[in-house]
Design an enzyme around this catalytic site. Structure first.
Site, short mmCIF file in Angstrom:
data_model
loop_
_atom_site.label_atom_id
_atom_site.label_comp_id
_atom_site.label_asym_id
_atom_site.label_seq_id
_atom_site.Cartn_x
_atom_site.Cartn_y
_atom_site.Cartn_z
N GLU A 227 0.69 -1.17 0.07
CA GLU A 227 -0.18 0.00 0.17
C GLU A 227 0.71 1.23 -0.02
O GLU A 227 0.54 2.27 0.83
CB GLU A 227 -0.86 0.02 1.24
CG GLU A 227 -1.91 -1.34 1.16
CD GLU A 227 -2.83 -1.34 2.42
OE1 GLU A 227 -3.53 -2.34 2.35
OE2 GLU A 227 -2.69 -0.61 3.45
N ASN B 16 2.02 -5.41 -3.07
CA ASN B 16 0.83 -5.55 -2.92
C ASN B 16 -0.22 -4.30 -2.46
O ASN B 16 0.39 -3.44 -1.78
CB ASN B 16 0.92 -6.11 -1.29
CG ASN B 16 -0.78 -7.13 -1.25
OD1 ASN B 16 -1.35 -7.80 -1.93
ND2 ASN B 16 -1.12 -6.96 0.07
N HIS C 123 -10.33 -6.54 -1.82
CA HIS C 123 -11.82 -6.28 -0.76
C HIS C 123 -12.76 -5.63 -1.55
O HIS C 123 -12.84 -4.45 -1.72
CB HIS C 123 -11.09 -5.43 0.32
CG HIS C 123 -9.92 -5.86 1.13
ND1 HIS C 123 -10.22 -6.84 1.99
CD2 HIS C 123 -8.65 -5.70 1.12
CE1 HIS C 123 -9.12 -7.44 2.45
NE2 HIS C 123 -8.17 -6.43 2.18
N GLU D 148 -6.11 -10.82 -1.11
CA GLU D 148 -6.85 -10.68 0.35
C GLU D 148 -8.59 -10.32 -0.26
O GLU D 148 -9.01 -9.48 0.08
CB GLU D 148 -6.31 -9.25 0.77
CG GLU D 148 -4.91 -9.28 1.28
CD GLU D 148 -4.38 -7.84 1.79
OE1 GLU D 148 -5.57 -7.31 2.47
OE2 GLU D 148 -3.31 -7.47 1.79
N ASP E 201 -12.11 -10.88 -0.19
CA ASP E 201 -13.42 -11.00 0.49
C ASP E 201 -14.37 -10.27 -0.40
O ASP E 201 -14.17 -9.13 -1.24
CB ASP E 201 -13.25 -10.59 1.84
CG ASP E 201 -12.67 -9.30 2.29
OD1 ASP E 201 -12.83 -8.40 1.45
OD2 ASP E 201 -12.04 -9.21 3.53
#
Length: 361
Positions: free
Chosen positions: A168, A209, A245, A273, A275
Protein backbone atom coordinates in the site's frame (compact mmCIF):
# COMPACT_ATOMS: atom_id res chain seq x y z
CA UNK A 1 -51.11 -57.30 -1.15
CA UNK A 2 -49.54 -55.22 -3.94
CA UNK A 3 -51.16 -52.05 -2.60
CA UNK A 4 -49.70 -52.65 0.85
CA UNK A 5 -46.23 -52.89 -0.70
CA UNK A 6 -46.53 -49.89 -3.01
CA UNK A 7 -47.88 -47.40 -0.48
CA UNK A 8 -44.99 -47.69 2.05
CA UNK A 9 -42.50 -47.50 -0.83
CA UNK A 10 -44.15 -44.36 -2.19
CA UNK A 11 -44.15 -42.77 1.25
CA UNK A 12 -40.44 -43.51 1.65
CA UNK A 13 -39.63 -41.98 -1.75
CA UNK A 14 -41.65 -38.84 -1.00
CA UNK A 15 -40.02 -38.49 2.42
CA UNK A 16 -36.54 -38.92 0.93
CA UNK A 17 -37.22 -36.34 -1.78
CA UNK A 18 -38.56 -33.84 0.72
CA UNK A 19 -35.42 -34.26 2.85
CA UNK A 20 -33.18 -33.83 -0.18
CA UNK A 21 -35.03 -30.68 -1.24
CA UNK A 22 -34.67 -29.23 2.25
CA UNK A 23 -30.94 -29.89 2.28
CA UNK A 24 -30.31 -28.49 -1.19
CA UNK A 25 -32.48 -25.41 -0.81
CA UNK A 26 -30.10 -22.49 -0.13
CA UNK A 27 -32.26 -20.63 2.35
CA UNK A 28 -31.66 -19.23 5.76
CA UNK A 29 -32.26 -21.29 8.83
CA UNK A 30 -35.09 -19.34 10.56
CA UNK A 31 -33.69 -20.17 13.99
CA UNK A 32 -30.13 -18.90 13.73
CA UNK A 33 -30.12 -17.00 10.45
CA UNK A 34 -27.20 -19.03 9.10
CA UNK A 35 -27.17 -20.58 5.64
CA UNK A 36 -27.46 -24.33 5.67
CA UNK A 37 -24.40 -26.29 4.62
CA UNK A 38 -24.84 -27.01 0.91
CA UNK A 39 -23.57 -30.26 -0.58
CA UNK A 40 -21.21 -29.65 -3.47
CA UNK A 41 -22.05 -30.59 -7.02
CA UNK A 42 -18.71 -32.43 -6.92
CA UNK A 43 -18.74 -33.81 -3.36
CA UNK A 44 -15.07 -34.82 -3.40
CA UNK A 45 -13.88 -31.36 -4.44
CA UNK A 46 -12.35 -28.91 -1.99
CA UNK A 47 -10.56 -25.63 -2.52
CA UNK A 48 -7.29 -27.58 -2.31
CA UNK A 49 -8.29 -29.34 -5.54
CA UNK A 50 -8.33 -26.14 -7.59
CA UNK A 51 -5.83 -25.87 -10.47
CA UNK A 52 -4.00 -23.05 -8.68
CA UNK A 53 -3.27 -22.42 -5.00
CA UNK A 54 -6.25 -21.27 -2.94
CA UNK A 55 -5.26 -19.85 0.42
CA UNK A 56 -6.49 -17.94 3.43
CA UNK A 57 -4.98 -15.48 5.82
CA UNK A 58 -5.05 -17.00 9.28
CA UNK A 59 -4.91 -16.04 12.93
CA UNK A 60 -2.44 -17.83 15.21
CA UNK A 61 -4.83 -17.45 18.14
CA UNK A 62 -7.70 -19.12 16.25
CA UNK A 63 -5.44 -21.93 15.04
CA UNK A 64 -4.47 -22.52 18.68
CA UNK A 65 -7.84 -22.18 20.35
CA UNK A 66 -10.50 -23.19 17.83
CA UNK A 67 -10.47 -26.82 16.61
CA UNK A 68 -13.14 -26.15 13.95
CA UNK A 69 -11.11 -23.29 12.50
CA UNK A 70 -7.94 -25.38 12.48
CA UNK A 71 -9.66 -28.36 10.87
CA UNK A 72 -11.24 -26.23 8.15
CA UNK A 73 -7.90 -24.61 7.29
CA UNK A 74 -6.25 -28.03 7.11
CA UNK A 75 -9.00 -29.44 4.90
CA UNK A 76 -9.61 -26.64 2.44
CA UNK A 77 -6.54 -24.50 1.77
CA UNK A 78 -3.21 -25.09 0.02
CA UNK A 79 -1.59 -21.76 0.90
CA UNK A 80 -1.49 -19.62 4.04
CA UNK A 81 -0.80 -15.97 4.80
CA UNK A 82 -0.41 -14.55 8.30
CA UNK A 83 -3.27 -12.07 8.71
CA UNK A 84 -1.43 -9.89 11.24
CA UNK A 85 1.37 -11.89 12.87
CA UNK A 86 4.10 -10.83 10.42
CA UNK A 87 3.30 -7.12 10.29
CA UNK A 88 6.01 -4.78 11.57
CA UNK A 89 4.19 -3.84 14.77
CA UNK A 90 3.48 -7.50 15.60
CA UNK A 91 6.95 -8.91 14.90
CA UNK A 92 9.09 -5.97 15.99
CA UNK A 93 7.21 -4.07 18.73
CA UNK A 94 10.34 -2.47 20.23
CA UNK A 95 13.63 -1.48 18.61
CA UNK A 96 15.57 -4.35 20.16
CA UNK A 97 12.69 -6.82 20.56
CA UNK A 98 11.35 -9.34 18.08
CA UNK A 99 8.26 -11.40 18.88
CA UNK A 100 8.29 -14.55 16.73
CA UNK A 101 5.75 -16.68 18.63
CA UNK A 102 2.56 -16.24 16.58
CA UNK A 103 4.31 -16.08 13.22
CA UNK A 104 6.41 -19.15 13.97
CA UNK A 105 3.29 -21.09 14.97
CA UNK A 106 1.60 -20.27 11.65
CA UNK A 107 4.71 -21.12 9.63
CA UNK A 108 5.22 -24.38 11.51
CA UNK A 109 1.55 -25.28 10.99
CA UNK A 110 1.88 -24.62 7.26
CA UNK A 111 5.00 -26.76 6.97
CA UNK A 112 3.53 -29.62 9.01
CA UNK A 113 0.45 -29.71 6.77
CA UNK A 114 2.13 -29.29 3.39
CA UNK A 115 0.91 -25.76 2.69
CA UNK A 116 2.72 -22.94 0.95
CA UNK A 117 3.54 -20.02 3.25
CA UNK A 118 3.28 -16.46 1.95
CA UNK A 119 4.73 -13.67 4.11
CA UNK A 120 2.82 -10.45 4.75
CA UNK A 121 4.30 -7.82 4.98
CA UNK A 122 7.84 -6.43 5.23
CA UNK A 123 7.18 -2.73 4.64
CA UNK A 124 3.94 -0.87 5.36
CA UNK A 125 2.89 2.56 6.52
CA UNK A 126 1.52 1.19 9.82
CA UNK A 127 4.50 1.00 12.16
CA UNK A 128 5.00 0.72 15.93
CA UNK A 129 5.52 3.84 18.02
CA UNK A 130 9.27 3.39 18.32
CA UNK A 131 9.62 3.74 14.54
CA UNK A 132 7.46 6.86 14.45
CA UNK A 133 9.63 8.37 17.19
CA UNK A 134 12.94 7.21 15.74
CA UNK A 135 15.44 10.01 15.08
CA UNK A 136 18.43 9.80 12.79
CA UNK A 137 19.82 10.76 9.39
CA UNK A 138 19.12 9.02 6.09
CA UNK A 139 21.78 6.40 6.76
CA UNK A 140 20.22 5.54 10.12
CA UNK A 141 16.76 5.18 8.56
CA UNK A 142 18.14 2.99 5.78
CA UNK A 143 19.79 0.80 8.38
CA UNK A 144 16.54 0.58 10.38
CA UNK A 145 14.56 -0.60 7.34
CA UNK A 146 17.28 -2.95 6.10
CA UNK A 147 17.79 -4.49 9.54
CA UNK A 148 14.08 -5.17 10.00
CA UNK A 149 13.55 -6.65 6.54
CA UNK A 150 16.65 -8.81 6.56
CA UNK A 151 16.17 -10.02 10.13
CA UNK A 152 12.62 -11.12 9.33
CA UNK A 153 13.38 -12.70 5.95
CA UNK A 154 16.44 -14.50 7.31
CA UNK A 155 14.46 -15.84 10.27
CA UNK A 156 11.93 -17.46 7.91
CA UNK A 157 14.30 -18.36 5.07
CA UNK A 158 13.44 -21.74 3.62
CA UNK A 159 10.04 -21.78 5.35
CA UNK A 160 8.37 -18.74 3.75
CA UNK A 161 8.56 -18.99 -0.02
CA UNK A 162 7.19 -15.56 -0.97
CA UNK A 163 6.70 -12.11 0.52
CA UNK A 164 4.56 -9.02 0.18
CA UNK A 165 7.61 -6.75 0.35
CA UNK A 166 5.96 -3.33 0.08
CA UNK A 167 2.29 -2.91 0.95
CA UNK A 168 0.00 0.00 0.00
CA UNK A 169 2.55 2.59 -1.08
CA UNK A 170 0.09 4.34 -3.44
CA UNK A 171 -2.65 6.64 -2.16
CA UNK A 172 -6.16 7.18 -3.49
CA UNK A 173 -5.25 9.97 -5.90
CA UNK A 174 -2.49 7.93 -7.55
CA UNK A 175 0.44 9.59 -5.76
CA UNK A 176 2.90 8.02 -3.37
CA UNK A 177 1.44 7.61 0.10
CA UNK A 178 2.94 10.19 2.47
CA UNK A 179 4.18 7.65 4.99
CA UNK A 180 7.18 7.62 7.33
CA UNK A 181 9.36 5.81 4.76
CA UNK A 182 8.68 8.32 2.00
CA UNK A 183 9.35 11.19 4.41
CA UNK A 184 12.68 9.80 5.60
CA UNK A 185 14.03 7.99 2.53
CA UNK A 186 12.17 9.32 -0.49
CA UNK A 187 10.66 7.18 -3.25
CA UNK A 188 13.78 5.03 -3.42
CA UNK A 189 12.68 3.21 -0.24
CA UNK A 190 10.51 0.96 -2.41
CA UNK A 191 13.42 -0.20 -4.59
CA UNK A 192 15.62 -0.67 -1.52
CA UNK A 193 13.01 -2.77 0.31
CA UNK A 194 12.95 -5.25 -2.56
CA UNK A 195 16.73 -5.28 -2.80
CA UNK A 196 17.13 -5.93 0.93
CA UNK A 197 14.60 -8.79 0.83
CA UNK A 198 16.30 -10.36 -2.18
CA UNK A 199 19.71 -10.17 -0.52
CA UNK A 200 18.35 -12.00 2.53
CA UNK A 201 16.66 -14.78 0.52
CA UNK A 202 17.43 -14.89 -3.22
CA UNK A 203 14.99 -17.79 -3.66
CA UNK A 204 11.92 -16.02 -2.26
CA UNK A 205 9.32 -14.61 -4.66
CA UNK A 206 8.77 -10.91 -4.01
CA UNK A 207 5.47 -9.05 -4.48
CA UNK A 208 4.12 -5.52 -4.43
CA UNK A 209 0.67 -5.61 -2.76
CA UNK A 210 -2.12 -2.98 -2.84
CA UNK A 211 -5.88 -2.42 -2.94
CA UNK A 212 -8.03 -0.40 -5.35
CA UNK A 213 -7.35 -2.30 -8.58
CA UNK A 214 -11.00 -3.29 -8.82
CA UNK A 215 -12.60 0.12 -8.31
CA UNK A 216 -10.13 2.94 -9.03
CA UNK A 217 -8.65 3.32 -12.54
CA UNK A 218 -6.47 6.16 -11.22
CA UNK A 219 -4.94 4.08 -8.46
CA UNK A 220 -4.69 1.01 -10.70
CA UNK A 221 -2.71 2.95 -13.29
CA UNK A 222 -0.36 4.31 -10.63
CA UNK A 223 0.26 0.81 -9.24
CA UNK A 224 0.97 -0.57 -12.71
CA UNK A 225 3.37 2.30 -13.40
CA UNK A 226 5.14 1.55 -10.12
CA UNK A 227 5.64 -2.17 -10.75
CA UNK A 228 6.59 -1.68 -14.38
CA UNK A 229 9.14 0.91 -13.27
CA UNK A 230 10.60 -1.56 -10.78
CA UNK A 231 10.96 -4.13 -13.57
CA UNK A 232 12.58 -1.62 -15.90
CA UNK A 233 15.15 -0.64 -13.28
CA UNK A 234 16.03 -4.27 -12.64
CA UNK A 235 14.61 -4.30 -9.11
CA UNK A 236 13.97 -7.93 -8.03
CA UNK A 237 10.18 -8.11 -8.17
CA UNK A 238 8.32 -11.27 -9.14
CA UNK A 239 4.67 -10.52 -8.63
CA UNK A 240 1.80 -8.15 -7.99
CA UNK A 241 -0.82 -8.63 -5.27
CA UNK A 242 -4.39 -7.48 -5.92
CA UNK A 243 -6.10 -7.24 -2.55
CA UNK A 244 -9.66 -7.34 -3.89
CA UNK A 245 -11.63 -6.28 -0.83
CA UNK A 246 -14.55 -6.02 -3.21
CA UNK A 247 -18.36 -6.08 -3.21
CA UNK A 248 -21.01 -8.34 -4.65
CA UNK A 249 -22.24 -5.71 -7.12
CA UNK A 250 -18.86 -4.48 -8.37
CA UNK A 251 -19.15 -4.13 -12.17
CA UNK A 252 -17.67 -7.07 -14.04
CA UNK A 253 -15.79 -4.71 -16.36
CA UNK A 254 -13.84 -3.28 -13.40
CA UNK A 255 -12.82 -6.74 -12.21
CA UNK A 256 -11.78 -7.76 -15.71
CA UNK A 257 -9.67 -4.63 -16.14
CA UNK A 258 -7.96 -5.17 -12.79
CA UNK A 259 -6.98 -8.77 -13.47
CA UNK A 260 -6.02 -8.46 -17.13
CA UNK A 261 -3.98 -5.29 -16.62
CA UNK A 262 -2.06 -6.95 -13.79
CA UNK A 263 -1.34 -9.93 -16.02
CA UNK A 264 -0.13 -7.59 -18.76
CA UNK A 265 2.87 -6.70 -16.56
CA UNK A 266 4.20 -10.23 -17.10
CA UNK A 267 4.51 -10.70 -13.34
CA UNK A 268 2.92 -13.37 -11.19
CA UNK A 269 -0.61 -12.31 -10.21
CA UNK A 270 -1.90 -12.98 -6.70
CA UNK A 271 -5.46 -12.11 -5.68
CA UNK A 272 -4.09 -11.66 -2.23
CA UNK A 273 -6.84 -10.53 0.18
CA UNK A 274 -10.15 -11.53 -1.34
CA UNK A 275 -13.41 -10.92 0.45
CA UNK A 276 -16.74 -9.66 -0.82
CA UNK A 277 -19.09 -7.42 1.11
CA UNK A 278 -22.82 -7.84 0.54
CA UNK A 279 -23.60 -4.76 2.63
CA UNK A 280 -21.61 -1.93 1.02
CA UNK A 281 -24.15 0.64 2.21
CA UNK A 282 -23.70 -0.38 5.87
CA UNK A 283 -27.37 -1.17 6.45
CA UNK A 284 -27.55 -2.02 10.16
CA UNK A 285 -30.72 -4.08 9.63
CA UNK A 286 -29.66 -6.09 6.60
CA UNK A 287 -30.22 -9.85 6.62
CA UNK A 288 -28.38 -12.36 4.47
CA UNK A 289 -31.00 -13.68 2.09
CA UNK A 290 -30.77 -16.49 -0.45
CA UNK A 291 -30.83 -13.87 -3.20
CA UNK A 292 -27.81 -12.06 -1.77
CA UNK A 293 -26.02 -15.35 -1.28
CA UNK A 294 -26.52 -16.33 -4.92
CA UNK A 295 -25.45 -12.89 -6.17
CA UNK A 296 -22.32 -13.18 -4.08
CA UNK A 297 -21.66 -16.66 -5.44
CA UNK A 298 -22.02 -15.39 -9.01
CA UNK A 299 -19.45 -12.65 -8.40
CA UNK A 300 -17.00 -15.08 -6.78
CA UNK A 301 -17.42 -17.30 -9.85
CA UNK A 302 -16.76 -14.37 -12.19
CA UNK A 303 -13.59 -13.37 -10.34
CA UNK A 304 -12.23 -16.92 -10.41
CA UNK A 305 -13.20 -17.45 -14.05
CA UNK A 306 -11.51 -14.20 -15.10
CA UNK A 307 -8.40 -15.05 -13.09
CA UNK A 308 -8.26 -18.56 -14.54
CA UNK A 309 -8.20 -17.07 -18.06
CA UNK A 310 -4.82 -15.35 -17.58
CA UNK A 311 -1.67 -17.32 -18.53
CA UNK A 312 -1.32 -20.30 -16.24
CA UNK A 313 2.34 -19.51 -15.56
CA UNK A 314 1.25 -16.23 -13.95
CA UNK A 315 -1.38 -17.73 -11.65
CA UNK A 316 0.20 -17.51 -8.20
CA UNK A 317 -3.19 -18.13 -6.59
CA UNK A 318 -6.16 -16.64 -4.76
CA UNK A 319 -6.16 -15.97 -1.02
CA UNK A 320 -9.25 -15.07 0.99
CA UNK A 321 -8.81 -12.66 3.89
CA UNK A 322 -9.40 -15.03 6.78
CA UNK A 323 -11.61 -18.10 6.70
CA UNK A 324 -15.25 -17.58 7.72
CA UNK A 325 -17.74 -14.76 8.08
CA UNK A 326 -17.24 -14.95 11.82
CA UNK A 327 -13.51 -14.27 11.48
CA UNK A 328 -13.71 -11.43 8.95
CA UNK A 329 -12.38 -7.96 9.74
CA UNK A 330 -15.26 -6.25 7.91
CA UNK A 331 -18.22 -6.37 10.36
CA UNK A 332 -16.17 -5.09 13.28
CA UNK A 333 -14.29 -2.45 11.33
CA UNK A 334 -17.40 -0.96 9.75
CA UNK A 335 -19.84 -1.77 12.59
CA UNK A 336 -22.33 -3.49 10.33
CA UNK A 337 -23.65 -6.97 9.57
CA UNK A 338 -21.84 -8.60 6.66
CA UNK A 339 -21.08 -12.04 5.23
CA UNK A 340 -18.02 -11.63 2.98
CA UNK A 341 -16.40 -15.09 2.85
CA UNK A 342 -17.13 -18.55 1.36
CA UNK A 343 -17.83 -20.11 4.77
CA UNK A 344 -20.42 -18.92 7.28
CA UNK A 345 -19.81 -18.31 10.98
CA UNK A 346 -20.70 -21.94 11.70
CA UNK A 347 -17.90 -23.16 9.39
CA UNK A 348 -20.36 -24.28 6.73
CA UNK A 349 -19.95 -23.87 2.98
CA UNK A 350 -22.01 -21.12 1.41
CA UNK A 351 -23.10 -20.80 -2.23
CA UNK A 352 -19.98 -18.64 -2.66
CA UNK A 353 -17.92 -21.79 -2.14
CA UNK A 354 -19.54 -23.52 -5.09
CA UNK A 355 -19.14 -20.30 -7.06
CA UNK A 356 -15.37 -20.53 -6.60
CA UNK A 357 -15.32 -24.14 -7.79
CA UNK A 358 -17.54 -23.29 -10.75
CA UNK A 359 -15.13 -20.57 -11.84
CA UNK A 360 -12.72 -23.13 -13.27
CA UNK A 361 -15.26 -25.31 -15.08
Amino acid sequence: MKHFLILPLLAFVLFSCSKRTAILDPILNPVNGILRDLPLQSPKSTLKDMPFKVGASVSAELLRSNPEYRALVMKEFSSLTAENAMKFWALHPEENTYNWKDADEIVDFAKANGKRMHGHTLNWFEVPGWVTNFSGDTTAWENLMRTHIQTVVTHFKGRVSSWDVVNEAIDENGGYRNNIWLQKLGISYIDKAFQYAHEADPNALLFYNDYGHDYSPIKRTAILNLVNGLKERGVPINGIGLQFHTRYNQPDADITSAITSAAATGLLVHISELDMTVNPNSDKNLTYTATLAEQQAAKYKFIVKTYYAIPKAQQFGITTWNVTDGDSWIPGTYNRPDWPLPFDANYKRKPAYQGILDGVK
